[in-house]
Design an enzyme around this catalytic site. Structure first.
Site, mmCIF file in Angstrom:
data_model
loop_
_atom_site.group_PDB
_atom_site.id
_atom_site.type_symbol
_atom_site.label_atom_id
_atom_site.label_comp_id
_atom_site.label_asym_id
_atom_site.label_seq_id
_atom_site.Cartn_x
_atom_site.Cartn_y
_atom_site.Cartn_z
ATOM 1 N N LYS A 185 -12.230 47.498 8.846
ATOM 2 C CA LYS A 185 -12.341 48.973 8.247
ATOM 3 C C LYS A 185 -12.716 49.028 6.891
ATOM 4 C CE LYS A 185 -8.277 48.843 5.646
ATOM 5 N NZ LYS A 185 -8.406 49.121 4.154
ATOM 6 N N MET B 40 -10.523 44.805 3.874
ATOM 7 C CA MET B 40 -10.992 45.558 4.912
ATOM 8 C C MET B 40 -10.191 45.219 6.161
ATOM 9 S SD MET B 40 -14.887 43.607 4.252
ATOM 10 C CE MET B 40 -15.562 44.065 5.749
ATOM 11 N N GLY C 81 -8.825 42.806 7.645
ATOM 12 C CA GLY C 81 -8.862 41.815 8.803
ATOM 13 C C GLY C 81 -7.521 41.132 9.302
ATOM 14 N N ASP D 189 -1.350 48.780 7.882
ATOM 15 C CA ASP D 189 -2.222 49.137 8.715
ATOM 16 C C ASP D 189 -2.555 48.865 10.039
ATOM 17 O OD1 ASP D 189 -3.286 49.934 6.026
ATOM 18 O OD2 ASP D 189 -4.536 48.286 5.903
#
EC number: 2.7.1.148
Length: 296
Positions: A12, A99, A101, A136
């Site tokens: 993301k 990001m 991951g 997240d």
């Protein structure tokens, strides 16, 4: 079902990230838009009948007890006796990049094992498990680009125009805890409203989609970026490297990756040679997670 292969775990980007306050328990209040991109890790899951959980690192070596194994262990509490799994992970998304991951890998693992083990747990239950692993994870389970608020628990899907991006990750990483504990971190950005983000259907159908896309991708800023640039000068280097090519870059999450929207044109743009050790990739955003609908 004995195995499921080639399961994507997309990264993301945070289109913006505002810190709007801090709770008494120390958690920061934020506002952000999380956007899925097609830079993915890949997972493979195979059924084990001995109740054991094992992991195989197919590319990058991971910590012994990473989020994927923790996710599998948490979900296994709902499985029948003897149900285990062997999980292969091909890492492509860099670590300490901002990001998501690791969180995305955990979400894909939960979705995959929920199906492999025939548990049929609803998305709401998977999200309850996921949030214990990382803030997240519920976003990736939800499978939609989202406006995120609170401490990350308030997630509202949003539509985002299709676009191409270049993402640059310098070799240096950043410790999220160091950034959030920094005394010079801005913690009082005024609260924004979702309509100000201009990502509603009326904007998407505007006569000039490039104009509305510009508003979407230029909204707000990243409050973590000034602290990150002080702690990790490579973040500034990456922003300037993209800026020298006419691209307006900002950091995603807590870094150290930065990204910039690319102008409309050919699928692949010519970029200057990146410094040694950098990971640079041209990506497209995703409307939904590739596994969207695997849990409802």
């Amino acid at each position: 079902m004995k195995a499921i292969y080639d399961l994507p775990a997309p990264a993301k980007l945070n289109l913006f990230l505002h810190i709007t306050g801090r709770r008494e328990d120390g958690y920061h209040l934020l506002q952000s838009v999380f956007m899925l991109i097609d830079w993915c890790d890949t997972l493979h899951v195979e059924l084990r009948s001995d109740g054991q959980l094992s992991r195989e690192d197919l590319t990058t070596e991971l910590p012994p007890d990473d989020l994927v194994l923790r996710a599998a262990r948490a979900l296994q509490a709902h499985a029948a006796p003897g149900q285990g799994a062997h999980i292969g992970i091909a890492k492509q998304v860099p670590a300490q990049a901002g990001m998501g991951g690791g969180s995305s890998d955990a979400a894909t693992c939960l979705l995959a094992l929920n199906r492999l083990w025939g548990l049929d747990l609803p998305l709401s239950r998977l999200a309850e498990i996921g949030v214990q692993l990382g803030a997240d994870v519920p976003f990736f389970l939800g499978g939609r680009n989202a406006w995120v608020e609170g401490i990350g628990e308030k997630i509202r899907p949003v539509d985002i125009p299709s676009a191409r991006f270049v993402v640059a990750k310098p070799p240096q990483g950043l410790d999220t805890k160091l950034i959030f504990s920094a005394p010079d971190l801005q913690r009082a950005t005024p609260v924004a409203i979702i309509s100000g983000f201009a990502a509603d259907s009326e904007q998407l159908e505007a006569p000039n989609p490039e104009s509305s896309a510009f508003k979407v991708f230029d909204f707000g800023h990243n409050d973590l970026q000034p602290v990150a640039q002080r702690l990790c000068p490579a973040v500034t280097d990456a922003i300037e490297w993209l800026g020298a090519q006419g691209l307006k870059a900002r950091m995603t999450g807590s870094g150290s990756s930065v990204f910039a929207k690319m102008p409309q044109g050919p699928q692949e743009a010519e970029l200057a040679k990146a410094p040694p050790g950098w990971q640079v990739r041209q990506c497209s955003n995703l409307a939904v997670h590739p596994l969207w609908g695997w849990a409802t």
